[in-house]
Every structure is written in C-alpha cells, then in structure tokens.
Enzyme design. Sequence first.
Site, PDB file in Angstrom:
ATOM      1  N   LYS A 231       0.851  -1.491   0.081  1.00 47.45           N
ATOM      2  CA  LYS A 231       0.121   0.295   0.390  1.00 47.45           C
ATOM      3  C   LYS A 231       1.161   1.863  -0.148  1.00 47.45           C
ATOM      4  O   LYS A 231       1.638   1.808   0.992  1.00 47.45           O
ATOM      5  CB  LYS A 231      -0.882   0.632   1.370  1.00 47.45           C
ATOM      6  CG  LYS A 231      -2.208   1.228   0.648  1.00 47.45           C
ATOM      7  CD  LYS A 231      -2.981   1.439   2.693  1.00 47.45           C
ATOM      8  CE  LYS A 231      -2.111   2.504   2.933  1.00 47.45           C
ATOM      9  NZ  LYS A 231      -1.741   3.830   2.716  1.00 47.45           N
ATOM     10  N   SER A 285       4.442   6.819  11.366  1.00 48.24           N
ATOM     11  CA  SER A 285       4.466   8.035  12.906  1.00 48.24           C
ATOM     12  C   SER A 285       5.171   6.396  13.523  1.00 48.24           C
ATOM     13  O   SER A 285       3.904   5.035  13.122  1.00 48.24           O
ATOM     14  CB  SER A 285       2.841   8.233  12.260  1.00 48.24           C
ATOM     15  OG  SER A 285       2.788   7.201  13.382  1.00 48.24           O
ATOM     16  N   GLY A 289       2.067   3.579  14.106  1.00 46.46           N
ATOM     17  CA  GLY A 289       2.845   1.408  14.346  1.00 46.46           C
ATOM     18  C   GLY A 289       2.536   0.408  15.488  1.00 46.46           C
ATOM     19  O   GLY A 289       2.170  -0.307  15.442  1.00 46.46           O
ATOM     20  N   GLU A 307       9.267   0.680  11.022  1.00 44.51           N
ATOM     21  CA  GLU A 307      10.386   1.517  11.396  1.00 44.51           C
ATOM     22  C   GLU A 307       9.751   3.430  11.789  1.00 44.51           C
ATOM     23  O   GLU A 307       8.599   2.924  10.839  1.00 44.51           O
ATOM     24  CB  GLU A 307      10.829   1.715   9.960  1.00 44.51           C
ATOM     25  CG  GLU A 307      12.540   2.509   9.792  1.00 44.51           C
ATOM     26  CD  GLU A 307      12.275   3.584   9.344  1.00 44.51           C
ATOM     27  OE1 GLU A 307      12.807   4.591  10.314  1.00 44.51           O
ATOM     28  OE2 GLU A 307      12.613   3.226   7.923  1.00 44.51           O
ATOM     29  N   CYS A 341      13.113  10.619   9.193  1.00 48.86           N
ATOM     30  CA  CYS A 341      12.956   9.878  11.032  1.00 48.86           C
ATOM     31  C   CYS A 341      14.081  10.074  11.753  1.00 48.86           C
ATOM     32  O   CYS A 341      14.242  10.204  12.829  1.00 48.86           O
ATOM     33  CB  CYS A 341      12.371   8.449  10.420  1.00 48.86           C
ATOM     34  SG  CYS A 341      13.855   7.425   9.884  1.00 48.86           S
ATOM     35  N   GLU A 438       8.701  14.277  17.362  1.00 51.54           N
ATOM     36  CA  GLU A 438       9.306  14.608  16.157  1.00 51.54           C
ATOM     37  C   GLU A 438       8.177  15.426  15.325  1.00 51.54           C
ATOM     38  O   GLU A 438       7.139  15.378  15.176  1.00 51.54           O
ATOM     39  CB  GLU A 438       8.900  13.369  15.219  1.00 51.54           C
ATOM     40  CG  GLU A 438       9.556  13.114  14.072  1.00 51.54           C
ATOM     41  CD  GLU A 438       9.530  12.089  13.821  1.00 51.54           C
ATOM     42  OE1 GLU A 438      10.747  11.182  13.408  1.00 51.54           O
ATOM     43  OE2 GLU A 438       8.423  11.338  14.019  1.00 51.54           O
TER      44      GLU A 438
END
Length: 540
Positions: A231, A285, A289, A307, A341, A438
């Site tokens: 996706k 994010s 996750g 990740e 990231c 972040e």
Amino acid sequence: MAARRLSSLLSRSLSASSSSSSSLFSSLGKNAGRRASIQRFSTAAVAEEPITPPVQISYTQHVINGKFVDAASGKTFPTYDPRTGEVIAHVAEGDAEDINRAVAAARKAFDEGPWPKMTAYERSRIMLRFADLVEKHSEELAALETWNNGKPFEQSFKSELPMLVRLFHYYAGWADKIHGLTVPADGNYHVQTLHEPIGVAGQIIPWNFPLLMFAWKVGPALACGNTIVLKTAEQTPLTALYVAKLFHEAGLPPGVLNVVSGYGPTAGAPLVSHMDVDKIAFTGSTDIGKIVLELAAKSNLKPVTLELGGKSPFIVCEDADIDRAVEEAHFALFFNQGQCCCAGSRTFVHERVYDEFLEKAKARAMRRTVGDPFKNGIEQGPQIDSEQFEKVLRYIRSGIESKATLECGGDRFGTRGYFVQPTVFSNVKDDMLIAQDEIFGPVQSILKFKDLDEVIQRANTTRYGLAAGVFTRSVQTANTLTRALRAGTVWVNCFDVFDAAIPFGGYKMSGIGREKGIYSLHNYLQVKAVVTPVKNPAWL
C-alpha cells in the site's frame, strides 16, 4: 562497497552548473531556455510560476495480478503538487475489497505460481533487469517523485534514483545465497535447517521517501521468494505505480507484486488485519505503528517489522571541527525539508563552543536556498501537504511560546504552496515540545551541555532511539558515546551515510526489526528444522 553519503552526493549536485545538469533541465516547458533565479531564504513571496515537470502521469490505477485495474468501488482520490496545492491527478482509491483482490492474487502466486518455485538465480535476473529499467527511466521517475513529493529534483535524480538501483542490485545478489545449515545433534540424527519464504507480505510505505522505501521493503521480500501486497502513502502514490509497471516489464510473474493506493483506515487497516497475509512491514509514525501492531496481533498474530519515528541527538563536543559540524548538523536536520525519521533534530552543543556554533548555524540557515524544487541549486522545497505544513508552524509557535529564542525563520516562505522558512531556535530546554516531539520539518533546536555524562543522560531521555550523531576529534570520546547512546545507528563525524548493506532501525519506540543489509532478509524468512534418523552413521 562504498557507502552512499547523501551529504556528499547532494553537495556535488547542488554545486553543479546548469551546463552539467541533467538533460531534464533543457526541456522544462515554459521555463526552458533560462536558469530561473534562486531565492535564498527570505520573507519575499515566490513570484515565479512553477516549472512544468516534463513527465506524463500514465499510471493511476491499482496493480493487481499483473494488470492495472480500477478500484472495485470506482472511487478515486486526488494527489497534489505541494508547490502549489493543486491537484496533479486522481488515483484509484482502494478499500477492503481491493485489498482482498490483491491478497488473493498474491496468495495464488505464492501457492501455485512460478515465483517461489523459480530458481533463485532466475529471480535474481528479473530483479537485475528491473534495476536496469529503473536506470533507463530515472529522469522520468525523479521528476515524478519531485512533482508528487516536493523534494529537490537534484536530490531525486542524483542521489535517490542511484540508491534505488543499488538496493536492487544488492538484493538481487542475495537471492541465490540464502540457505540453511546442517546442525550437529546428540544421537544418530541428521539435522538441517531450511530457510523458507514467509509467504504473502503486506507492506505499507511512507510519503517522505516513496521510491527508497519501496526498495527497502520490496527488495528483501522478493529476494527471499515471497509475494507482496504493497500500500502506497496516499500523498505519494505515483512512483510506486510506475515502478510496478517496470517490474512486470522485467518479467515478474503476475500476482507477485500488487500495489494498492488508498487511505490508512480503509486500505491499510484491512491489509494489516487480513487473515491470509503472513507478514507486515510498516514505515511511518510511532502512533500508527502501535495500531499496526495491535491489528496484526488481533488477526492471525502475523509478525511485524516497524520503522517508526525519531528525535535523534546530534552531539557537538568541545574539540569538534566547528565549521564541519555546523554543515553536517544543518544537513542532518534540514535534509528532505526536515521530513526524515532520523533527522538530527536535537542539536546538543558543548557550552564552550555553543556561541560560535550558534552564530554559524544561524548564518548557514539564512543561506539555505528555498523554492521550486525543479530549479537548479534549490536545497529546500515545500512540505508534503497542508497538514504537515500547519503542523510545523504549530511547533514553531510552541517554541516561541515556550521562550526558546527564535534566531531565524519562524514563518511560511512565500504565499503559495507549503514552503516553510528554515528555522533555528537557541536556548532550547529538554522539556519543550520542540525538543521532545518529532516535528518532521525544517526546525533546528540547539541545546547546550556541560559534559559527557550530562549529554548522554539527556540524549537518551526520549521515547525514541532511531539514530544519533557525534562530532569529536577524540577516539575515546567517540567510543564512549557510541556505546552509551541508545540508538540503532550512530554516525561519528558524519550523518545520513546510507548503504544497501548497512542495517537501519531503532531502539525503544522507534521500531522493531531492521531494514537493509543481511538483517532485513530475516524479516521475510521462516526457519524450519528437519530431523531424520541415521542408521549406522560413519560419523556424527
């Protein structure tokens, strides 16, 4: 093999003259024939009309069972040009029914098709042919990536497309080197292990590096003999659809690689929850996750690699080469519009060199070139979309309200699109949101420290643990910090050095598992022990 050092590649790219640039710049539509002026960071509006990308959008449907098909519902959704906020194209909008179709195709290709039964050497040859086709079409792919994402074309073409090719060369090389072991055991038994493909892999990639994340996910999965349902990020679906077409042109059998575009709740969640998917790999994010991990557990307990986010410390010691540290810290934070990231988003500087570093860091940010990413020499394009743009501006306001010192920037750049001024804060404290969250934008936070024990403790006081940077002339200091920092990657006197063979992943809430290198193959393999009695063995 030489590691790909993004900062070196980009500095070479951005210093290239127009005469040595890609032929793309000789055919940039209505802006051809002149080199548009570069606007350095200022509050002036971007007056020029955006350059017309010299690439056609040919692929907007899903790829299922080797064919381009519309969404089952017939729905489409818009994808945008972040330079202007205008619609580029309408793309098939996937939902649970499209995921069902794609998973069925991948399952049939794995259970009945030729891919897992093909020799590893032949799988390798298909992957190499694909890499050759990517190289052949690299200008179109780079233009499409920049158009849909907003990153500088020089970065797409001169850094990321070569990395994409390199990654598939690397994984093609692994395909025929994956094997089990023979294991000595007590008693008269022959014991061997088989390394088998895990089956149907569901993969979800992010919008900040669409092509590279495609390679990080698809490369190891195919090398191990799996089939895939991938996706795309809803913000950046176009290049994955293009390269899926190239993969089938290279000879990939139908159903092995299926690509569905759509939104997380309506396409991503059905993929993660699907009972016939054997493994999930997700980049995005930390908050999403957690949802992915929960859905995978609640369905068929499929294994998951994640990740996720980061808030990486960049530590400048008192003995560091300050000029070099300033440049690397700038790159570590502002690269890819800050949408990375592993960005070095907490710049810790020793108190003895803090003032010098701050003045030079501010000056470097003021020199940063912002504008249309198709122009030669541009270092920073727009943020991906209005949501990310507004999020970055909210964090900037938070920094001001928290009494951090705004050294430069702090507002939008121009009046059109999603451009943000390169922003630098000093006197940042650990409890401020800009030092904890972040941001994913061009906002550098510079913090002061006194000694190693203090900076180790502060650097590790975060829920993240993806990466870190250390600048020092002392080998002992470097050794102390690299072992003490709780991060999956520590760069010493450099940053963002990537290579196909270097593993990448995080500690703590930055993820589970590793991407790239030999470690990524483990994500897509099952280990089976086979035990057979041996009668009257000559040896054990």
